[in-house]
Design a protein around this motif. Structure first.
Motif, PDB file in Angstrom:
ATOM      1  N   LEU A  34       0.823  -1.205   0.000  1.00  0.00           N
ATOM      2  CA  LEU A  34       0.000   0.000   0.000  1.00  0.00           C
ATOM      3  C   LEU A  34       0.862   1.262   0.000  1.00  0.00           C
ATOM      4  N   SER A  35       2.009   1.205   0.661  1.00  0.00           N
ATOM      5  CA  SER A  35       2.893   2.372   0.685  1.00  0.00           C
ATOM      6  C   SER A  35       3.488   2.661  -0.694  1.00  0.00           C
ATOM      7  N   HIS A  38      -0.540   2.888  -3.160  1.00  0.00           N
ATOM      8  CA  HIS A  38      -1.557   3.852  -2.725  1.00  0.00           C
ATOM      9  C   HIS A  38      -2.961   3.495  -3.204  1.00  0.00           C
ATOM     10  N   ASN A  39      -3.222   2.220  -3.319  1.00  0.00           N
ATOM     11  CA  ASN A  39      -4.514   1.753  -3.796  1.00  0.00           C
ATOM     12  C   ASN A  39      -4.749   0.371  -3.211  1.00  0.00           C
ATOM     13  N   GLU A  92      -5.581   8.442  -9.296  1.00  0.00           N
ATOM     14  CA  GLU A  92      -6.908   8.342  -8.702  1.00  0.00           C
ATOM     15  C   GLU A  92      -7.930   9.047  -9.572  1.00  0.00           C
ATOM     16  N   LYS A 114       1.282  13.453  -7.039  1.00  0.00           N
ATOM     17  CA  LYS A 114       1.308  12.012  -7.315  1.00  0.00           C
ATOM     18  C   LYS A 114       2.432  11.684  -8.296  1.00  0.00           C
ATOM     19  N   TYR A 117       5.759  12.034  -6.499  1.00  0.00           N
ATOM     20  CA  TYR A 117       5.968  10.905  -5.586  1.00  0.00           C
ATOM     21  C   TYR A 117       6.436   9.678  -6.379  1.00  0.00           C
ATOM     22  N   ASP A 118       5.756   9.383  -7.491  1.00  0.00           N
ATOM     23  CA  ASP A 118       6.153   8.250  -8.326  1.00  0.00           C
ATOM     24  C   ASP A 118       7.576   8.435  -8.850  1.00  0.00           C
TER      25      ASP A 118
END
Length: 181
Positions: A34-35, A38-39, A92, A114, A117-118
């Protein structure tokens, strides 16, 4: 789901060991997946795929409650999740009913966060192994330095030094990526 994994294992002793491993580590594996992803749905898929790989390689697992087994299980999960991240690159979805509530600035800012972060996670993945693991477990999985040291079988001082050096390399890597564009 456990019954499915058990079908992949021939030896009764390994089945028992896998069952212990499943109940001991599935929550931690979900947290790691999940970390990265994120889904929830993707994280569940990553944990499922990691368990399949672990079930097929039960002969390489020693004691279930050892640090080596914990490290192996979390690395398998992390690598599976990172592979999925590279394949999926999902963002998302915006709720259409509340579309007018989200301003254009907020929408693009959230996409930028997002994407950034990726980019950081991908940069971490491309670092040397000793820095990659330390940065990933500490920053992405939010583990304390002492737990990272225990997991990787390193001294706390070594992990701290690798964090400092890894951050420097990460900043250089991200700076080089911006200059390439």
């Amino acid at each position: 789901m456990l019954a499915f994994y058990m079908m992949l294992i021939d030896d009764e002793q390994n089945k028992s060991k896998f069952e212990q491993l499943y109940y001991e580590y599935r929550d931690r594996m979900m947290y790691v997946a999940l970390s990265v992803l994120h889904n929830n749905e993707d994280a569940e898929d990553a944990v499922h795929n990691a368990f399949i790989g672990i079930a097929k390689n039960m002969d390489s697992i020693g004691e279930v409650d050892s640090v080596q087994t914990l490290s192996y299980v979390l690395k398998a999960t992390k690598n599976t999740a990172i592979n999925m991240l590279g394949k999926n690159k999902r963002y998302e979805a915006v709720d259409i009913e509340n579309f007018d509530v989200v301003s254009d600035d907020d929408f693009f800012a959230s996409l930028d966060v997002k994407e950034r972060y990726d980019e950081v996670v991908n940069a971490i993945v491309n670092l040397d192994e000793k820095y990659k693991d330390v940065l990933f477990y500490h920053y992405v999985s939010d583990m304390p330095v002492s737990k990272v040291a225990e997991l990787l079988g390193r001294k706390v001082s070594t992990v701290k030094q690798q964090l400092v050096r890894g951050k420097k390399l990460l900043i250089e890597s991200l700076g080089a990526n911006e200059n390439d564009e």
